[in-house]
Write a protein that holds these residues in place. Structure first.
Motif, PDB file in Angstrom:
ATOM      1  N   ILE A 159       0.857  -1.188   0.000  1.00  6.77           N
ATOM      2  CA  ILE A 159       0.000   0.000   0.000  1.00  6.77           C
ATOM      3  C   ILE A 159       0.895   1.241   0.000  1.00  6.77           C
ATOM      4  CG2 ILE A 159      -1.898  -1.160   1.198  1.00  6.77           C
ATOM      5  CD1 ILE A 159      -1.041   0.273   3.774  1.00  6.77           C
ATOM      6  N   GLY A 160       0.295   2.408  -0.191  1.00  2.00           N
ATOM      7  CA  GLY A 160       1.071   3.639  -0.268  1.00  2.00           C
ATOM      8  C   GLY A 160       1.736   3.991   1.055  1.00  2.00           C
ATOM      9  N   ARG A 161       2.838   4.760   0.964  1.00  4.44           N
ATOM     10  CA  ARG A 161       3.512   5.256   2.173  1.00  4.44           C
ATOM     11  C   ARG A 161       2.599   6.230   2.900  1.00  4.44           C
ATOM     12  NH1 ARG A 161       9.445   7.436   0.590  1.00  4.44           N
ATOM     13  NH2 ARG A 161       9.217   8.238   2.711  1.00  4.44           N
ATOM     14  N   THR A 162       2.725   6.263   4.211  1.00  8.21           N
ATOM     15  CA  THR A 162       1.910   7.217   4.972  1.00  8.21           C
ATOM     16  C   THR A 162       2.771   8.021   5.938  1.00  8.21           C
ATOM     17  OG1 THR A 162       1.372   5.405   6.481  1.00  8.21           O
ATOM     18  CG2 THR A 162      -0.263   5.960   4.819  1.00  8.21           C
ATOM     19  N   ASP A 163       4.096   8.041   5.677  1.00  5.72           N
ATOM     20  CA  ASP A 163       5.002   8.765   6.577  1.00  5.72           C
ATOM     21  C   ASP A 163       5.282  10.191   6.104  1.00  5.72           C
ATOM     22  OD1 ASP A 163       6.283   7.604   4.370  1.00  5.72           O
ATOM     23  OD2 ASP A 163       8.223   7.535   5.374  1.00  5.72           O
ATOM     24  N   PHE A 164       4.588  10.656   5.069  1.00  5.00           N
ATOM     25  CA  PHE A 164       4.711  12.047   4.641  1.00  5.00           C
ATOM     26  C   PHE A 164       3.754  12.918   5.464  1.00  5.00           C
ATOM     27  CE2 PHE A 164       5.716   9.913   0.450  1.00  5.00           C
ATOM     28  CZ  PHE A 164       7.057  10.271   0.432  1.00  5.00           C
ATOM     29  N   PRO A 165       3.937  14.271   5.409  1.00  3.40           N
ATOM     30  CA  PRO A 165       3.000  15.160   6.104  1.00  3.40           C
ATOM     31  C   PRO A 165       1.549  14.864   5.709  1.00  3.40           C
ATOM     32  CG  PRO A 165       4.852  16.424   5.253  1.00  3.40           C
ATOM     33  CD  PRO A 165       5.026  15.010   4.768  1.00  3.40           C
ATOM     34  N   LYS A 166       0.679  14.799   6.695  1.00  2.00           N
ATOM     35  CA  LYS A 166      -0.757  14.539   6.513  1.00  2.00           C
ATOM     36  C   LYS A 166      -1.063  13.151   5.955  1.00  2.00           C
ATOM     37  CE  LYS A 166      -1.887  19.444   5.976  1.00  2.00           C
ATOM     38  NZ  LYS A 166      -2.749  20.446   5.332  1.00  2.00           N
TER      39      LYS A 166
END
Ligand code: ZN
Ligand code: ZN
Length: 214
Positions: A159-166
């Motif tokens: 699944i997509g990364r979620t460690d970026f802002p927001k």
């Protein structure tokens, strides 16, 4: 049946997709992230009439060549959802962060909302808002050809990364379960990076969603 041409661009091998109506040759280009000349050649070689550019989310590897191509072809650029506006405002910083050549900030000509429909030739794309990887991420569903362009929401086996802002992993998983996994299993999934897959295969085997990791 909708013709889907996948063209990886940038050092991130981001999958741009050129969608062509076989009846009218009207076309839309999704996520022109870079390498504009490669994408111009792709449009020209397919002898199609590009109507507009569509964007799944505001990350640079998905939008980097959008302005250049919109100007080259004299078309508008549409999407994603307005909640990704901060990523467009931050395009110069994204270029530094991702190690891309410098770019000036720009905005799309219009934002998309959940439930919007995009028509070109005799084809229709349904827009669904799938926040989590970015807050304004959208996906494009073509029911007639049973295909869905998912950007960085869902990948084959990941699944997509979620460690970026927001970014928000719980929200991303909820988006996948409610907006993608409710589609029939035979639907073909075209991710923003890597190989295509199907809704059924990911529903059964994706380790982030099959419950193996809770
Ligand atoms: Zn992304
Ligand atoms: Zn990406």
């Amino acid at each position: 049946m909708l013709k889907i041409n996948i063209q990886p661009v940038t050092a991130f091998a981001q999958n741009s997709s050129l969608l062509i109506c076989p009846v009218t040759q009207q076309a839309v280009l999704v996520d022109p992230g870079g390498d504009p000349q490669i994408l111009i050649d792709l449009v020209d070689k397919n002898d199609c009439n590009l109507e507009r550019i569509l964007l799944t989310h505001g990350h640079l590897d998905h939008v980097g060549a959008a302005k250049v191509l919109a100007e080259h072809f004299g078309v508008t650029m549409i999407g994603p959802h307005i909640d990704d506006k901060f990523w467009f405002d931050a395009l110069p910083q994204q270029a530094q962060m991702f190690g891309f050549s410098p770019i000036e900030a720009f905005l799309p000509d219009a934002w998309l909302a959940h439930g919007d429909e995009i028509l070109f030739g005799e084809q229709q794309l349904a827009v669904r808002h799938c926040p989590g990887h970015t807050p304004g991420h959208v996906v494009f569903i073509n029911h007639a050809s049973q295909s869905v362009i998912v950007g960085d929401v869902l990948f084959k086996g990941s699944i997509g990364r979620t460690d970026f802002p927001k970014g928000d992993q719980a929200q991303l998983i909820d988006s996948i379960k409610t907006q993608l996994f409710t589609l029939p299993g035979e639907f073909i999934v075209y991710p923003g990076h890597g190989p295509s897959t199907t809704i059924g295969e990911e529903r059964q085997t994706n380790p982030y969603l099959s419950g193996r990791f809770g």
